[in-house]
Design an enzyme around this catalytic site. Structure first.
Site, PDB file in Angstrom:
ATOM      1  CG  ASP A 119      -2.022   0.835   1.340  1.00  0.00           C
ATOM      2  OD1 ASP A 119      -1.775   1.923   0.317  1.00  0.00           O
ATOM      3  OD2 ASP A 119      -2.847   1.305   2.452  1.00  0.00           O
ATOM      4  CG  HIS A 126     -10.092  -0.283   3.447  1.00  0.00           C
ATOM      5  ND1 HIS A 126     -10.738   0.905   4.545  1.00  0.00           N
ATOM      6  CD2 HIS A 126      -9.165   0.486   3.675  1.00  0.00           C
ATOM      7  CE1 HIS A 126     -10.258   1.417   4.909  1.00  0.00           C
ATOM      8  NE2 HIS A 126      -8.943   1.217   4.623  1.00  0.00           N
ATOM      9  CD  GLU A 151      -7.170  -3.898   5.545  1.00  0.00           C
ATOM     10  OE1 GLU A 151      -8.638  -2.834   5.058  1.00  0.00           O
ATOM     11  OE2 GLU A 151      -5.991  -3.481   5.704  1.00  0.00           O
TER      12      GLU A 151
END
Ligand code: MG
Length: 369
Positions: free
Chosen positions: A197, A298, A323
């Site tokens: 990320d 997410h 996640e």
């Protein structure tokens, strides 16, 4: 059945650190009905602002507060209520905080509908493709490649089969960045997924440079290399990158994800507590699937978000990844009494009606603003 009241409960840790950690402050939504059934949702945003969006009185057309819009309505018409909330806030809404707030109401409405019909939410979303979902954990890169490697070993010890590293020192120096990614890849070992990320720290050129060096390492995706608003840059990058490009944790509404998919994003990452709720998340993953792309949630706030994400992924034919937040905050660890646990790298999908979660009233009392 009618909605009789809507609560927007702001929960906040006593000390908020200025780090990218969404487990420190949250807005929990409870929608109560005259049948005694309550739905639970969550907003992951600026909680003071979103609470005001719920509690604002009626105004001129399309400028209303959400609670006033919902009271008196039939909670089972989840789709109809999404469009009603969207339309009746769109003078000040359409994106940003208003959609974040609608996300919390929408999740609560899905929970309520499941409880009323005696079915888990994944069944209402289209059925069960799995009873547990593969988890990945997110870490900030260490200060040195050695520290990053140690974090990857910790993830392996926790039983995780996928892990993501981001932010921190990444994006400042090409060779240091690659040293960090190599350390993570080496420590993660064969067969485990590693994602990166970039925290919006790169340009098209510097992202491509890194993607070309990361491709031989088998990196599963490069996330948010560019600004969330640089859609032209994403289109340019996605056409050339040898590593899949992921983005969309800040995106909202089906139109936002439609745009990201059209720009060529390989992985879209809706957050159910930001994007407009489960209604939008499901639309986004259906569009992604039709275009041959992936949707991966997410999810970095509380067990409410986690449970909603699990139901969403359970209902997606190609949705076997979520996640999983490992932060120690009690809002993540304790607010949901029956928090879905990490078991051999997977997370079981709650099976009780609705989202299948219960909130701990002591945690609410302790952290309520
Ligand atoms: Mg991210």
């Amino acid at each position: 059945m009618k909605i009789v009241s809507v609560e927007a409960l702001h929960l906040r840790l006593p000390n908020i650190e200025e780090i990218a950690d969404g487990t420190q402050d949250v807005l929990i939504i409870r929608i109560h009905t005259d049948a005694g059934i309550t739905g639970i949702g969550e907003v992951s945003s600026q909680s003071y602002v979103c609470k005001a969006i719920f509690e604002a009185p009626r105004s001129a057309e399309r400028r209303h507060g959400l609670a006033n819009l919902l009271v008196g309505r039939d909670p089972l018409d989840v789709d109809g209520l999404w469009h009603y909330m969207y339309h009746q806030t769109n003078r000040y809404g359409r994106r940003g905080a208003a959609i974040h707030a609608i996300s919390g109401a929408d999740i609560a409405l899905w929970d309520l509908r499941g409880k009323a019909l005696g079915k888990p939410v994944y069944e209402l979303l289209g059925g069960a493709h799995r009873t547990s979902v593969r988890a990945y954990a997110s870490y900030l890169f260490g200060n040195t490649p050695e520290e990053t490697g140690a974090l990857a070993r910790e993830a392996v010890d926790l039983g995780l089969t996928a892990m993501k590293f981001g932010w921190g020192p990444f994006g400042k120096n090409l060779s240091t960045d690659i040293a960090h990614v190599e350390a993570a890849r080496r420590a993660a070992g064969e067969g485990r997924g590693v994602m990166v990320d970039a925290g919006c720290s790169l340009t098209v050129a510097s992202a491509l440079e890194r993607a070309r060096l990361m491709a031989p390492l088998g990196i599963a995706w490069l996330e948010e290399p560019l600004s969330q608003d640089d859609l032209k840059g994403y289109a340019e990058l996605c056409g050339q990158s040898p590593v899949p490009i992921a983005a969309g944790e800040g995106e909202a509404t089906r139109w936002g994800f439609e745009d990201l998919i059209e720009r060529g994003l390989h992985v879209i990452q809706p957050d159910v507590a930001i994007c407009g709720g489960l209604t939008v998340a499901r639309q986004a993953s259906e569009m992604a699937r039709a275009a041959g792309r992936r949707a991966v949630p997410h999810c970095f706030s509380t067990g409410v978000n986690l449970a909603a994400s699990l139901h969403w992924m359970a209902s997606c034919a190609d949705g076997d990844l979520v996640e999983y937040c490992l932060r120690p905050s009690p809002l993540m660890r304790k607010l949901v009494r029956n928090l879905p646990p990490l078991e051999s790298g997977r997370v079981p999908v709650p099976q009780a009606p609705g989202l299948g979660i219960e909130l701990d009233e002591d945690v609410i009392a302790e952290f309520r603003v």
